[in-house]
Design a protein around this motif. Structure first.
Motif, short mmCIF file in Angstrom:
data_model
loop_
_atom_site.label_atom_id
_atom_site.label_comp_id
_atom_site.label_asym_id
_atom_site.label_seq_id
_atom_site.Cartn_x
_atom_site.Cartn_y
_atom_site.Cartn_z
N TYR A 47 0.82 -1.20 0.00
CA TYR A 47 0.00 0.00 0.00
C TYR A 47 0.86 1.26 0.00
CZ TYR A 47 -3.04 3.72 1.66
OH TYR A 47 -3.71 4.89 1.79
N TYR A 48 1.82 1.31 0.93
CA TYR A 48 2.64 2.50 1.05
C TYR A 48 3.61 2.67 -0.12
CZ TYR A 48 0.87 3.46 5.71
OH TYR A 48 0.05 3.75 6.76
N LEU A 49 4.03 1.56 -0.71
CA LEU A 49 4.98 1.66 -1.81
C LEU A 49 4.30 1.87 -3.16
CD1 LEU A 49 7.55 -1.13 -0.84
CD2 LEU A 49 7.79 1.35 -0.59
N HIS A 50 3.09 1.41 -3.32
CA HIS A 50 2.44 1.47 -4.62
C HIS A 50 1.20 2.37 -4.60
CE1 HIS A 50 1.26 0.23 -8.59
NE2 HIS A 50 0.05 -0.14 -8.14
N ILE A 51 0.26 2.05 -3.70
CA ILE A 51 -0.99 2.80 -3.69
C ILE A 51 -0.75 4.26 -3.30
CG2 ILE A 51 -3.26 2.97 -2.65
CD1 ILE A 51 -3.30 -0.02 -2.38
N GLU A 52 0.11 4.49 -2.30
CA GLU A 52 0.38 5.86 -1.90
C GLU A 52 1.03 6.64 -3.04
OE1 GLU A 52 2.19 8.22 1.96
OE2 GLU A 52 3.10 6.33 1.34
N ALA A 53 1.94 5.98 -3.76
CA ALA A 53 2.58 6.64 -4.91
C ALA A 53 1.54 6.99 -5.97
CB ALA A 53 3.66 5.74 -5.50
N LEU A 54 0.56 6.09 -6.18
CA LEU A 54 -0.50 6.38 -7.13
C LEU A 54 -1.36 7.55 -6.69
CD1 LEU A 54 -1.69 2.77 -8.15
CD2 LEU A 54 -0.30 4.38 -9.49
N GLN A 55 -1.61 7.64 -5.38
CA GLN A 55 -2.40 8.75 -4.87
C GLN A 55 -1.67 10.08 -5.06
OE1 GLN A 55 -3.29 7.65 -0.80
NE2 GLN A 55 -5.25 6.71 -1.38
N LEU A 56 -0.36 10.08 -4.82
CA LEU A 56 0.42 11.30 -5.04
C LEU A 56 0.40 11.68 -6.52
CD1 LEU A 56 3.51 10.63 -2.74
CD2 LEU A 56 1.60 12.20 -2.33
N ARG A 57 0.52 10.68 -7.38
CA ARG A 57 0.47 10.95 -8.83
C ARG A 57 -0.90 11.48 -9.23
NH1 ARG A 57 1.51 6.40 -13.57
NH2 ARG A 57 1.23 7.82 -15.36
N LEU A 58 -1.94 10.91 -8.64
CA LEU A 58 -3.30 11.38 -8.93
C LEU A 58 -3.47 12.83 -8.49
CD1 LEU A 58 -6.22 10.89 -9.80
CD2 LEU A 58 -6.67 9.98 -7.51
N GLN A 59 -2.94 13.18 -7.31
CA GLN A 59 -3.05 14.56 -6.84
C GLN A 59 -2.31 15.51 -7.77
OE1 GLN A 59 -4.95 15.62 -4.29
NE2 GLN A 59 -4.43 17.67 -5.00
N GLY A 60 -1.14 15.06 -8.27
CA GLY A 60 -0.40 15.88 -9.21
C GLY A 60 -1.18 16.11 -10.50
N VAL A 61 -1.85 15.06 -10.97
CA VAL A 61 -2.66 15.20 -12.19
C VAL A 61 -3.84 16.14 -11.94
CG1 VAL A 61 -4.17 13.95 -13.77
CG2 VAL A 61 -1.98 12.95 -13.09
N ASP A 63 -3.91 18.65 -9.79
CA ASP A 63 -3.36 20.01 -9.76
C ASP A 63 -3.09 20.52 -11.17
OD1 ASP A 63 -3.49 19.87 -7.02
OD2 ASP A 63 -1.38 19.35 -6.75
N GLN A 64 -2.55 19.63 -12.01
CA GLN A 64 -2.28 20.01 -13.40
C GLN A 64 -3.58 20.32 -14.13
OE1 GLN A 64 -0.31 16.97 -15.67
NE2 GLN A 64 0.26 18.37 -17.32
N GLU A 65 -4.63 19.56 -13.81
CA GLU A 65 -5.92 19.82 -14.44
C GLU A 65 -6.44 21.21 -14.07
OE1 GLU A 65 -10.50 18.02 -14.47
OE2 GLU A 65 -9.00 17.27 -13.06
N VAL A 66 -6.27 21.58 -12.80
CA VAL A 66 -6.72 22.91 -12.36
C VAL A 66 -5.95 23.99 -13.12
CG1 VAL A 66 -6.79 24.50 -10.41
CG2 VAL A 66 -7.43 22.10 -10.09
N THR A 67 -4.62 23.81 -13.26
CA THR A 67 -3.80 24.79 -13.98
C THR A 67 -4.21 24.89 -15.44
OG1 THR A 67 -1.94 24.36 -12.49
CG2 THR A 67 -1.46 25.45 -14.59
N LEU A 68 -4.40 23.73 -16.08
CA LEU A 68 -4.80 23.72 -17.49
C LEU A 68 -6.19 24.34 -17.67
CD1 LEU A 68 -3.55 20.17 -18.55
CD2 LEU A 68 -2.52 22.38 -19.11
N ARG A 69 -7.08 24.06 -16.74
CA ARG A 69 -8.42 24.64 -16.83
C ARG A 69 -8.36 26.17 -16.71
NH1 ARG A 69 -13.29 22.21 -16.18
NH2 ARG A 69 -12.27 20.36 -15.34
N ARG A 70 -7.52 26.65 -15.79
CA ARG A 70 -7.36 28.09 -15.62
C ARG A 70 -6.77 28.73 -16.88
NH1 ARG A 70 -4.05 28.00 -11.68
NH2 ARG A 70 -5.64 27.76 -10.07
#
Length: 205
Positions: A47-61, A63-70
């Motif tokens: 979980y901490y090695l894979h799922i948490e990394a996916l969650q961080l990646r999802l949060q980054g995406v 944030d990028q969506e918010v920037t692109l939308r703006r």
């Protein structure tokens, strides 16, 4: 009966008797519990090695969506107002051209000096000297200082200064110095620095 025997043997088990090098001889309940613990450890680690990394990646995406939308909203707004921006640009160019036309060229400076002299004489002043000083280059324009020494009454000086605003070229006035040349006269002597400006075509940009 077998379950009761297993629980009884588990209660009687001494952990000191367990040898990690001989896992096959461990009692069945111990093997099951050990397997469950290993599964929990592997699951938690995964979980901490894979799922948490996916969650961080999802949060980054996200944030990028918010920037692109703006950015998209900003560009959409600019596109919707493109014609207004073009009209504003044309108006600014026309205003800029009108201002530039009020700046004397090299060939018009002698005529400007004559206009200042005429303006002084028209208002009753005696222009003693009018000297064009060294040019001062700035980023987008060249400053042309003009030193004026004149003599006249207080009202004549005031009328001359007011009349400078009516010249067809941009002229600003600086560094006033007015004094009476003597106690027996109503005349005043004025030293004033006038500045006009010339547009730098190309070399200042």
């Amino acid at each position: 009966m077998a379950l009761a025997d297993s629980l009884k043997s588990l209660n009687e088990l001494d952990l000191a008797d367990l040898n990690i090098e001989n896992l096959g001889s461990w009692p069945l309940p111990v093997k099951i519990i050990t397997g469950m613990l290993l599964f929990c450890l592997v699951f938690t680690g995964g979980y901490y090695l894979h799922i948490e990394a996916l969650q961080l990646r999802l949060q980054g995406v996200r944030d990028q969506e918010v920037t692109l939308r703006r950015d998209y909203e900003q560009k959409a707004f600019e596109a919707a107002n493109l014609e207004a921006y073009k009209r504003q640009m044309v108006e600014m160019e026309e205003s800029f051209g009108a201002l530039v036309s009020q700046l004397p060229s090299d060939t018009e400076v002698p005529g400007l000096l004559e206009d200042i002299t005429y303006k002084g004489e028209l208002n009753g002043l005696a222009i003693e000297t009018i000297d064009l000083l060294q040019e001062v280059p700035e980023e987008f324009y060249i400053e042309l200082p003009i030193q004026i020494n004149a003599v006249g009454s207080f009202h004549d000086l005031g009328a001359f200064i007011s009349g400078m605003a009516g010249l067809p070229r941009i002229v600003t006035l600086h560094d006033f110095d007015i004094a009476a040349p003597g106690a027996e006269t109503h005349q005043l002597k004025m030293n004033i620095l006038a500045k006009t400006y010339r547009y730098r075509e190309g070399d200042g940009l």
